[in-house]
Design a protein around this motif. Structure first.
Motif, PDB file in Angstrom:
ATOM      1  N   ILE A 418       0.839  -1.207   0.000  1.00 29.13           N
ATOM      2  CA  ILE A 418       0.000   0.000   0.000  1.00 29.13           C
ATOM      3  C   ILE A 418       0.871   1.253   0.000  1.00 29.13           C
ATOM      4  O   ILE A 418       0.602   2.228  -0.713  1.00 29.13           O
ATOM      5  CB  ILE A 418      -0.957  -0.010   1.219  1.00 29.13           C
ATOM      6  N   LYS A 419       1.960   1.230   0.774  1.00 25.90           N
ATOM      7  CA  LYS A 419       2.869   2.381   0.813  1.00 25.90           C
ATOM      8  C   LYS A 419       3.522   2.611  -0.550  1.00 25.90           C
ATOM      9  O   LYS A 419       3.688   3.752  -0.998  1.00 25.90           O
ATOM     10  CB  LYS A 419       3.945   2.166   1.879  1.00 25.90           C
ATOM     11  N   SER A 422       0.947   4.163  -2.882  1.00 22.26           N
ATOM     12  CA  SER A 422       0.712   5.572  -2.515  1.00 22.26           C
ATOM     13  C   SER A 422       1.865   6.465  -2.983  1.00 22.26           C
ATOM     14  O   SER A 422       1.650   7.581  -3.472  1.00 22.26           O
ATOM     15  CB  SER A 422       0.555   5.698  -0.996  1.00 22.26           C
ATOM     16  N   LYS A 423       3.064   5.951  -2.860  1.00 24.67           N
ATOM     17  CA  LYS A 423       4.237   6.716  -3.287  1.00 24.67           C
ATOM     18  C   LYS A 423       4.203   6.979  -4.788  1.00 24.67           C
ATOM     19  O   LYS A 423       4.479   8.104  -5.245  1.00 24.67           O
ATOM     20  CB  LYS A 423       5.504   5.945  -2.909  1.00 24.67           C
ATOM     21  N   LYS A 426       1.615   9.584  -5.737  1.00 23.53           N
ATOM     22  CA  LYS A 426       2.109  10.943  -5.446  1.00 23.53           C
ATOM     23  C   LYS A 426       3.059  11.425  -6.545  1.00 23.53           C
ATOM     24  O   LYS A 426       3.070  12.609  -6.905  1.00 23.53           O
ATOM     25  CB  LYS A 426       2.798  10.968  -4.074  1.00 23.53           C
TER      26      LYS A 426
END
Length: 462
Positions: A418-419, A422-423, A426
């Motif tokens: 998930i991280k 998300s990165k 962005k």
């Protein structure tokens, strides 16, 4: 008595001597395996009789097999004749393995007697030579224990075997033999774990502080850790241990003074108290489990310390100005590490840092080998276009392995994936100057499904 005329090996007596030693070893093992001592001693007493037959003399590969037929023809119990027939098995990693208790007991006794004897007269294998097939014998011993789900006190059996040799006037350096043979068997266990596709770092961790009395436990713990290594709860266990042990290691000059005994009376806040309570909960768990321990559950129990350890590190300065407070906090971390070592010393386990999300134009995407297996057909094509310098819109590919992990993790994505997603989102927002989920300046994202092999109508889609 005719076996007295057949030499077993120079320095180890005759086959009659060997049979007497095996018989007594079988008697001890029968107590551990809860089988009839009388029956296993009969089986061991006749297990080498077929060596006197002309047929076995001409065809040595029939050793044991003919003994089983002879025993059956003479009216011996079926368990006895089968034990005689199978006592040379297994003969390596891929051979069939005895499963009946009497067969297992006799096979273990025979192999252990041979290993102790050859190590006793200092004929252990060199790095390249093994003329007496002792490696094969030891790996067979490991298989007999693991694949029959047996717990045996091998160290006691080795010591007893040395005593049996001594009774026959064969003197060995029992202390050196115990050390060398234990290390040799543990090395064969490592080979067995490799064959079972256990990760190298897990193998090293599992055999680091263990002994040959725990072969079955080592295997089961390694299997559970290997199976779950990519899951969040195991990653939490590794992270907790490493973060704590790294702080202790930084104090290595004073580490000998830290024994893992914190004084609750010196705690200054609830974060220390909560961690202390959690450590005692873990200790209580490990003190009450028995041979039926669920090793995956043990790992989950350890992972439950995450909230307490995170709160401790977020709110407590271990390196306090007061040396007494500092030492007490180090003692607390030592307590934590020691409680985790009821399972393994996790310091050798490599944290799982695999990448799952690849930008279309990233260097990682362009350098991937077998990119179709990792990125799927569409993702691999986009990476190839980027490599050729063709225009590719901002975007990223989630690797095909994520689908497998999604189902293994009860249809949930772990926090690391998930991280990463998300990165990358962005990064796209930054390049496009738009915001994902924004009502005024929204970033519109096209999502396509892909697979390693194209199977229209045969795959899940987003």
């Amino acid at each position: 008595s005719k076996l007295k005329n057949i030499n077993y090996f120079k320095g180890l007596g005759t086959y009659f001597d060997k049979v007497q030693r095996i018989r007594k070893l079988c008697g001890i093992i029968s107590d551990e395996m809860l089988i009839s001592k009388e029956k296993i001693e009969i089986a061991s007493s006749i297990c080498k009789v077929d060596l006197m037959s002309d047929l076995v003399g001409e065809f040595p590969e029939l050793q044991g097999i003919m003994g089983g037929y002879f025993a059956e023809a003479q009216g011996f119990d079926k368990d006895i004749s089968l034990a005689v027939s199978e006592h040379y098995l297994p003969i390596g990693m891929d051979s069939i393995i005895p499963k009946k208790p009497y067969s297992v007991a006799l096979s273990i006794s025979d192999k252990l007697d041979s290993l102790v004897g050859f190590f006793g007269i200092k004929l252990k294998p060199s790095s390249s030579k093994d003329p007496y097939a002792l490696r094969r014998m030891a790996i067979s011993l490991v298989r007999l224990i693991i694949e029959n789900n047996r717990n045996l006190k091998l160290r006691d059996l080795i010591n007893y075997s040395c005593l049996l040799y001594k009774e026959q006037s064969f003197e060995f350096d029992s202390k050196l033999l115990q050390k060398d043979l234990s290390e040799f068997i543990l090395e064969r266990l490592k080979n067995y774990l490799k064959e079972k596709q256990i990760r190298h770092d897990i193998i090293e961790s599992s055999t680091n502080i263990s002994n040959i009395d725990e072969i079955l436990k080592i295997f089961k713990k390694s299997l559970a850790l290997n199976k779950n290594i990519k899951r969040d709860f195991v990653q939490n266990v590794i992270a907790i241990y490493k973060r704590s042990s790294n702080i202790l290691y930084s104090e290595k000059e004073n580490l000998s003074e830290i024994i893992g005994s914190a004084d609750p009376g010196l705690f200054k806040n609830d974060f220390e108290k909560n961690l202390y309570k959690k450590i005692n909960d873990i200790r209580k768990y490990f003190s009450t489990i028995d041979k039926s321990e669920n090793y995956e559950e043990s790992l989950r129990i350890l992972s439950l310390a995450k909230s307490e350890i995170d709160a401790f590190f977020d709110n407590v300065i271990v390196n306090d100005e007061d040396p007494i407070i500092k030492k007490n906090r180090l003692e607390l971390l030592k307590m934590l590490c020691k409680s985790f070592e009821n399972y393994f010393n996790f310091s050798k386990i490599e944290a799982w840092m695999k990448k799952f999300v690849f930008n279309f134009n990233s260097k990682e995407s362009k350098k991937l080998k077998n990119s179709k297996n990792i990125l799927g057909g569409k993702g691999a094509n986009l990476a190839e276009m980027g490599k050729l310098g063709l225009p590719v819109p901002p975007g990223f590919t989630i690797s095909t392995e994520v689908c497998e992990l999604f189902y293994k993790n009860n249809k949930k994505l772990n926090s690391k994936i998930i991280k990463e997603i998300s990165k990358e989102l962005k990064n796209i927002e930054k390049k496009s100057e738009k915001k994902f989920g924004d009502l005024i300046n929204p970033l519109l994202v096209s999502v396509r499904s892909g697979a390693r092999v194209s199977m229209p109508g045969m795959m899940d889609t987003i």
